[in-house]
Motif scaffolding. Structure first.
Motif, PDB file in Angstrom:
ATOM      1  N   SER A   1      -0.521 -13.279   3.741  1.00  0.00           N
ATOM      2  CA  SER A   1       0.833 -13.532   3.262  1.00  0.00           C
ATOM      3  C   SER A   1       0.820 -14.394   2.014  1.00  0.00           C
ATOM      4  CB  SER A   1       1.664 -14.236   4.337  1.00  0.00           C
ATOM      5  OG  SER A   1       1.796 -13.448   5.507  1.00  0.00           O
ATOM      6  N   LEU A   2       1.842 -14.217   1.204  1.00  0.00           N
ATOM      7  CA  LEU A   2       2.109 -15.057   0.050  1.00  0.00           C
ATOM      8  C   LEU A   2       3.609 -15.233  -0.071  1.00  0.00           C
ATOM      9  CD1 LEU A   2      -0.219 -13.633  -2.768  1.00  0.00           C
ATOM     10  CD2 LEU A   2      -0.432 -15.867  -1.677  1.00  0.00           C
ATOM     11  N   ARG A   3       4.031 -16.344  -0.644  1.00  0.00           N
ATOM     12  CA  ARG A   3       5.428 -16.542  -0.970  1.00  0.00           C
ATOM     13  C   ARG A   3       5.559 -16.795  -2.461  1.00  0.00           C
ATOM     14  NH1 ARG A   3       9.749 -21.209   0.833  1.00  0.00           N
ATOM     15  NH2 ARG A   3       8.437 -22.413  -0.620  1.00  0.00           N
ATOM     16  N   LEU A   4       6.252 -15.907  -3.140  1.00  0.00           N
ATOM     17  CA  LEU A   4       6.517 -16.063  -4.552  1.00  0.00           C
ATOM     18  C   LEU A   4       7.814 -16.833  -4.751  1.00  0.00           C
ATOM     19  CD1 LEU A   4       5.693 -12.484  -5.895  1.00  0.00           C
ATOM     20  CD2 LEU A   4       4.137 -14.398  -5.445  1.00  0.00           C
ATOM     21  N   SER A   5       7.834 -17.644  -5.792  1.00  0.00           N
ATOM     22  CA  SER A   5       9.027 -18.390  -6.146  1.00  0.00           C
ATOM     23  C   SER A   5       9.410 -18.084  -7.581  1.00  0.00           C
ATOM     24  CB  SER A   5       8.806 -19.894  -5.991  1.00  0.00           C
ATOM     25  OG  SER A   5       8.524 -20.237  -4.654  1.00  0.00           O
ATOM     26  N   CYS A   6      10.684 -18.162  -7.867  1.00  0.00           N
ATOM     27  CA  CYS A   6      11.206 -17.964  -9.211  1.00  0.00           C
ATOM     28  C   CYS A   6      12.211 -19.068  -9.480  1.00  0.00           C
ATOM     29  CB  CYS A   6      11.857 -16.589  -9.335  1.00  0.00           C
ATOM     30  SG  CYS A   6      12.698 -16.294 -10.902  1.00  0.00           S
ATOM     31  N   ALA A   7      11.848 -19.983 -10.361  1.00  0.00           N
ATOM     32  CA  ALA A   7      12.719 -21.083 -10.726  1.00  0.00           C
ATOM     33  C   ALA A   7      13.592 -20.672 -11.900  1.00  0.00           C
ATOM     34  CB  ALA A   7      11.896 -22.319 -11.079  1.00  0.00           C
ATOM     35  N   ALA A   8      14.894 -20.817 -11.746  1.00  0.00           N
ATOM     36  CA  ALA A   8      15.856 -20.412 -12.765  1.00  0.00           C
ATOM     37  C   ALA A   8      16.483 -21.626 -13.428  1.00  0.00           C
ATOM     38  CB  ALA A   8      16.947 -19.541 -12.147  1.00  0.00           C
ATOM     39  N   SER A   9      16.809 -21.466 -14.693  1.00  0.00           N
ATOM     40  CA  SER A   9      17.401 -22.546 -15.465  1.00  0.00           C
ATOM     41  C   SER A   9      18.909 -22.587 -15.306  1.00  0.00           C
ATOM     42  CB  SER A   9      17.046 -22.388 -16.944  1.00  0.00           C
ATOM     43  OG  SER A   9      17.668 -21.233 -17.488  1.00  0.00           O
ATOM     44  N   GLY A  10      19.494 -23.712 -15.688  1.00  0.00           N
ATOM     45  CA  GLY A  10      20.929 -23.841 -15.799  1.00  0.00           C
ATOM     46  C   GLY A  10      21.661 -24.001 -14.490  1.00  0.00           C
ATOM     47  N   ARG A  11      22.972 -24.070 -14.632  1.00  0.00           N
ATOM     48  CA  ARG A  11      23.852 -24.220 -13.483  1.00  0.00           C
ATOM     49  C   ARG A  11      24.572 -22.929 -13.130  1.00  0.00           C
ATOM     50  NH1 ARG A  11      26.790 -30.076 -14.765  1.00  0.00           N
ATOM     51  NH2 ARG A  11      24.866 -31.305 -14.860  1.00  0.00           N
ATOM     52  N   THR A  12      24.172 -21.829 -13.771  1.00  0.00           N
ATOM     53  CA  THR A  12      24.816 -20.544 -13.544  1.00  0.00           C
ATOM     54  C   THR A  12      23.993 -19.620 -12.666  1.00  0.00           C
ATOM     55  OG1 THR A  12      23.879 -19.595 -15.572  1.00  0.00           O
ATOM     56  CG2 THR A  12      26.024 -20.684 -15.734  1.00  0.00           C
ATOM     57  N   PHE A  13      22.987 -20.166 -11.993  1.00  0.00           N
ATOM     58  CA  PHE A  13      22.132 -19.356 -11.143  1.00  0.00           C
ATOM     59  C   PHE A  13      22.943 -18.567 -10.123  1.00  0.00           C
ATOM     60  CE2 PHE A  13      19.494 -19.006  -7.249  1.00  0.00           C
ATOM     61  CZ  PHE A  13      18.503 -18.180  -7.739  1.00  0.00           C
ATOM     62  N   SER A  14      23.928 -19.197  -9.536  1.00  0.00           N
ATOM     63  CA  SER A  14      24.718 -18.547  -8.504  1.00  0.00           C
ATOM     64  C   SER A  14      25.616 -17.446  -9.052  1.00  0.00           C
ATOM     65  CB  SER A  14      25.567 -19.577  -7.755  1.00  0.00           C
ATOM     66  OG  SER A  14      26.483 -20.221  -8.627  1.00  0.00           O
ATOM     67  N   ASP A  15      25.750 -17.335 -10.361  1.00  0.00           N
ATOM     68  CA  ASP A  15      26.542 -16.277 -10.977  1.00  0.00           C
ATOM     69  C   ASP A  15      25.742 -14.999 -11.191  1.00  0.00           C
ATOM     70  OD1 ASP A  15      28.237 -18.629 -13.176  1.00  0.00           O
ATOM     71  OD2 ASP A  15      28.738 -17.980 -11.144  1.00  0.00           O
ATOM     72  N   HIS A  16      24.448 -15.042 -10.910  1.00  0.00           N
ATOM     73  CA  HIS A  16      23.569 -13.930 -11.208  1.00  0.00           C
ATOM     74  C   HIS A  16      23.010 -13.278  -9.948  1.00  0.00           C
ATOM     75  CE1 HIS A  16      23.650 -15.973 -15.078  1.00  0.00           C
ATOM     76  NE2 HIS A  16      23.100 -14.895 -15.629  1.00  0.00           N
ATOM     77  N   ASP A  17      23.060 -11.955  -9.929  1.00  0.00           N
ATOM     78  CA  ASP A  17      22.276 -11.217  -8.962  1.00  0.00           C
ATOM     79  C   ASP A  17      20.816 -11.282  -9.401  1.00  0.00           C
ATOM     80  OD1 ASP A  17      24.729  -8.545  -8.525  1.00  0.00           O
ATOM     81  OD2 ASP A  17      24.605 -10.540  -7.630  1.00  0.00           O
ATOM     82  N   MET A  18      19.903 -11.237  -8.440  1.00  0.00           N
ATOM     83  CA  MET A  18      18.491 -11.422  -8.731  1.00  0.00           C
ATOM     84  C   MET A  18      17.670 -10.274  -8.150  1.00  0.00           C
ATOM     85  SD  MET A  18      18.490 -14.369 -10.339  1.00  0.00           S
ATOM     86  CE  MET A  18      16.748 -14.799 -10.328  1.00  0.00           C
ATOM     87  N   GLY A  19      16.503 -10.057  -8.750  1.00  0.00           N
ATOM     88  CA  GLY A  19      15.629  -9.012  -8.257  1.00  0.00           C
ATOM     89  C   GLY A  19      14.170  -9.329  -8.479  1.00  0.00           C
ATOM     90  N   TRP A  20      13.336  -8.647  -7.718  1.00  0.00           N
ATOM     91  CA  TRP A  20      11.886  -8.665  -7.904  1.00  0.00           C
ATOM     92  C   TRP A  20      11.418  -7.250  -8.225  1.00  0.00           C
ATOM     93  CZ3 TRP A  20       8.957 -12.939  -8.250  1.00  0.00           C
ATOM     94  CH2 TRP A  20       9.410 -14.119  -7.662  1.00  0.00           C
TER      95      TRP A  20
END
Length: 126
Positions: A17-36
């Motif tokens: 197993s592995l867990r990938l992380s993606c750190a996002a900038s700014g305060r608008t993270f919750s306004d964006h849909d995300m994908g891998w």
């Protein structure tokens, strides 16, 4: 602008197993849909998983459904991909992506995402 930085990739044996992380900038993270997405050498970039802005809706590629779990923590501006039961076919560079597009629970096409991380290598040995 939105900046994304992936981490957590590495070398793991099949079944691990592995867990990938993606750190996002700014305060608008919750306004964006995300994908891998992932891309193996000589192959096209493929959709892996996506999640809506509030984490209520998720979607997965058939290749990973049941093994991978996408999640997000908006308070920490971080996206995750928990990868279990890894197999050599999962070997690829994994990319985090963000889109401000609204109107759908989540997005599965790479063209829908204007913001991308640099990618993190995942290698699964047999």
């Amino acid at each position: 602008q939105v900046q994304l930085i992936e981490s957590g990739g590495g070398l793991v044996q099949a079944g691990g197993s592995l867990r990938l992380s993606c750190a996002a900038s700014g305060r608008t993270f919750s306004d964006h849909d995300m994908g891998w997405f992932r891309q193996a050498p000589g192959k096209e970039r493929l959709f892996v998983a996506a999640i809506s802005w509030n984490g209520a809706d998720t979607g997965y590629s058939d290749f990973v459904k049941g093994r991978f779990t996408i999640s997000r923590d908006n308070a920490k501006n971080t996206l995750y991909l928990q990868m279990n039961s890894l197999k050599p076919e999962d070997t690829a560079v994994y990319y985090c992506a963000a889109t401000p597009i609204i109107g759908r629970p989540y997005y599965t096409e790479s063209g829908d995402y204007p913001y991308w991380g640099q990618g993190t290598q995942v290698t699964v040995s047999s």
